[in-house]
Scaffold this motif. Sequence first.
Motif, short mmCIF file in Angstrom:
data_model
loop_
_atom_site.label_atom_id
_atom_site.label_comp_id
_atom_site.label_asym_id
_atom_site.label_seq_id
_atom_site.Cartn_x
_atom_site.Cartn_y
_atom_site.Cartn_z
N GLU A 40 4.14 -5.68 3.50
CA GLU A 40 4.13 -7.13 3.69
C GLU A 40 2.78 -7.63 4.22
O GLU A 40 2.24 -8.63 3.74
CB GLU A 40 5.24 -7.57 4.63
CG GLU A 40 5.33 -9.08 4.81
CD GLU A 40 6.57 -9.52 5.54
OE1 GLU A 40 7.19 -10.50 5.13
OE2 GLU A 40 6.93 -8.86 6.54
N PHE A 92 8.02 -11.17 2.42
CA PHE A 92 8.14 -10.13 1.40
C PHE A 92 9.24 -9.15 1.79
O PHE A 92 9.21 -8.58 2.89
CB PHE A 92 6.82 -9.38 1.24
CG PHE A 92 5.71 -10.24 0.69
CD1 PHE A 92 5.41 -10.22 -0.66
CD2 PHE A 92 4.97 -11.07 1.52
CE1 PHE A 92 4.40 -11.01 -1.18
CE2 PHE A 92 3.95 -11.86 1.01
CZ PHE A 92 3.67 -11.83 -0.33
N TYR A 135 0.22 -7.71 1.48
CA TYR A 135 0.47 -8.79 0.53
C TYR A 135 0.05 -10.15 1.13
O TYR A 135 -0.59 -10.96 0.45
CB TYR A 135 1.96 -8.85 0.18
CG TYR A 135 2.44 -7.68 -0.66
CD1 TYR A 135 1.68 -7.16 -1.70
CD2 TYR A 135 3.69 -7.10 -0.41
CE1 TYR A 135 2.14 -6.09 -2.46
CE2 TYR A 135 4.16 -6.04 -1.18
CZ TYR A 135 3.37 -5.53 -2.20
OH TYR A 135 3.83 -4.48 -2.96
N ARG A 167 9.24 -11.93 -3.22
CA ARG A 167 8.38 -12.80 -2.41
C ARG A 167 9.08 -14.15 -2.24
O ARG A 167 9.27 -14.88 -3.21
CB ARG A 167 7.03 -12.97 -3.09
CG ARG A 167 6.02 -13.76 -2.30
CD ARG A 167 4.70 -13.78 -3.05
NE ARG A 167 4.48 -15.02 -3.77
CZ ARG A 167 3.54 -15.18 -4.69
NH1 ARG A 167 2.77 -14.17 -5.02
NH2 ARG A 167 3.39 -16.34 -5.28
N TRP A 219 4.83 -16.86 3.58
CA TRP A 219 5.64 -16.10 2.62
C TRP A 219 6.35 -14.96 3.35
O TRP A 219 5.87 -14.49 4.38
CB TRP A 219 4.77 -15.52 1.51
CG TRP A 219 4.15 -16.54 0.62
CD1 TRP A 219 2.91 -17.12 0.76
CD2 TRP A 219 4.73 -17.12 -0.54
NE1 TRP A 219 2.69 -18.02 -0.24
CE2 TRP A 219 3.79 -18.04 -1.07
CE3 TRP A 219 5.95 -16.95 -1.20
CZ2 TRP A 219 4.03 -18.78 -2.21
CZ3 TRP A 219 6.18 -17.69 -2.35
CH2 TRP A 219 5.24 -18.60 -2.84
#
Length: 498
Positions: free
Chosen positions: A411, A399, A414, A374, A397
């Motif tokens: 992704e 991923f 997340y 991450r 972020w």
Amino acid sequence: MNRKDYIDKIAKYLARFVEEVKSYNDMNLYDINIHSENALIPILNAVFDIKLENANSSHKKNYPSVDLIDDANKVAFQVTSTASLEKVKNTLQKFGENNLQAKYETLYVYILTQKEEKYSEKIIKENTPEGFDFNIANHIIDISDLRSRITYIQSLEKLEHIARLCEHEFSDVQIESRNKKFQSGFLKNEPENLHLNFLPIGFPDKMYVADLNLDEELIIENLNQWRVDKGLRKRNSFRTDELLRNAMIAKEVYLQDYILRENKLLTLRDLFDSKDPLFQFVDKGTITEIDPAEYYTSSEVYERNFKNLLRQHLIEKCKSRNMEWVGKKGLLRFRNSKANPNEKKVRWKGKNESTKTAIFKMINKKEGHVICFRSMAFRPSFELIGKDWFLVINPTWSFSNPGGFKPSRFEESYLSGLKRQENNNTVYYQYRFFGYYLAYQDLFTDRYPFIKINRLSPLSFIPKLDDSKWLPPKEFVPKNEHEINLNPDIELSKSLFD
């Protein structure tokens, strides 16, 4: 009192009002601007023979581009202490976006302080709704225009009425009363410094444009040979950017701080410098030096081009800061090692020098193996406000799979989980971290001279708003097996910055 006495009295109180607004605005106290809207209503009604009301306090729709409205006479006012061309342009844009020209025939932009000496007629015209009458001389007004209108009023009764209104709102007694109100209601409260996600930037005062000078036949031959070696069919033609990129790779030049437009290369690098890596790819006889401001103000297309050029220079700058551009996502993220992907910490300086985990290793809590990495990231954009350019940072972020480069299959899941997990302060501190990190320069950081990131001074708001008093705490409940492995980033706090 005679006519001149009334006019002099009105002029005195209006001038006092302007100074009061300037004084409060200089202290970053903008509540006076809200008061000004209501204070001006009876005065403007008398001067313009209209019946204005506050658009926000009426039972009507809250229009984003006007403050005072008169539906019967189809007149609207925007009241502001910001005299910039950008403010007028934004007002006209929002006025058109909300189709207010269908409701109001006249729009005035009233500057509480003092309007600028000159506004661009071209930009005003470009942003005025089609068919709507708005001109600089008549519709951008301030105290001087108000005084001029008042001098043409012949009725002593009306002049006396306006003088009484001005004395009531802007006399010493009223000003002192407002001052005590601000002191007791606001100034004794603790101020709060807020940092916008707009960072001032600097760049050279010259940019360069030149025609490309490439051996296209040789490059096409090399590209097709590469395709054949890969089991692909030959192509008859290639895009200009493909040709240039292949030529640069052949010379081991891996720069990205340029754009191509109409078979011309544009950059902030000095193309007259024979030592510059881009020098070998352009026609020396066509190199032209350009004033950036003249370029990006000449048209909306050129402004967009310049924004793209700034982005490319930012990408190049960030390479030395261990960051990489993810084109498909439109973001810059911290770069992992392809040979040995792992967690990464970076040096930065807030209140003091410190380190920050920029790439986190995500471990499967049940099985104990790495499931992804991450990386801290942000989406950049650029905005021209007045005469100044700003980098806008939106933290996010990225991923990647255990290899550290390709995107993780999960992704989206997340990211969704993190958004529900993070609070306002988390995102706020991430933005501030990027602001400090990009502006930070030490002996081990390569200097990149073509774009400079500066820190923006905070805006002070009074009273301070305590998030805990109005913002409910977030309770994170994982919705699926992927979100179970998410942990919030708790490394950043207020103490690191202030």
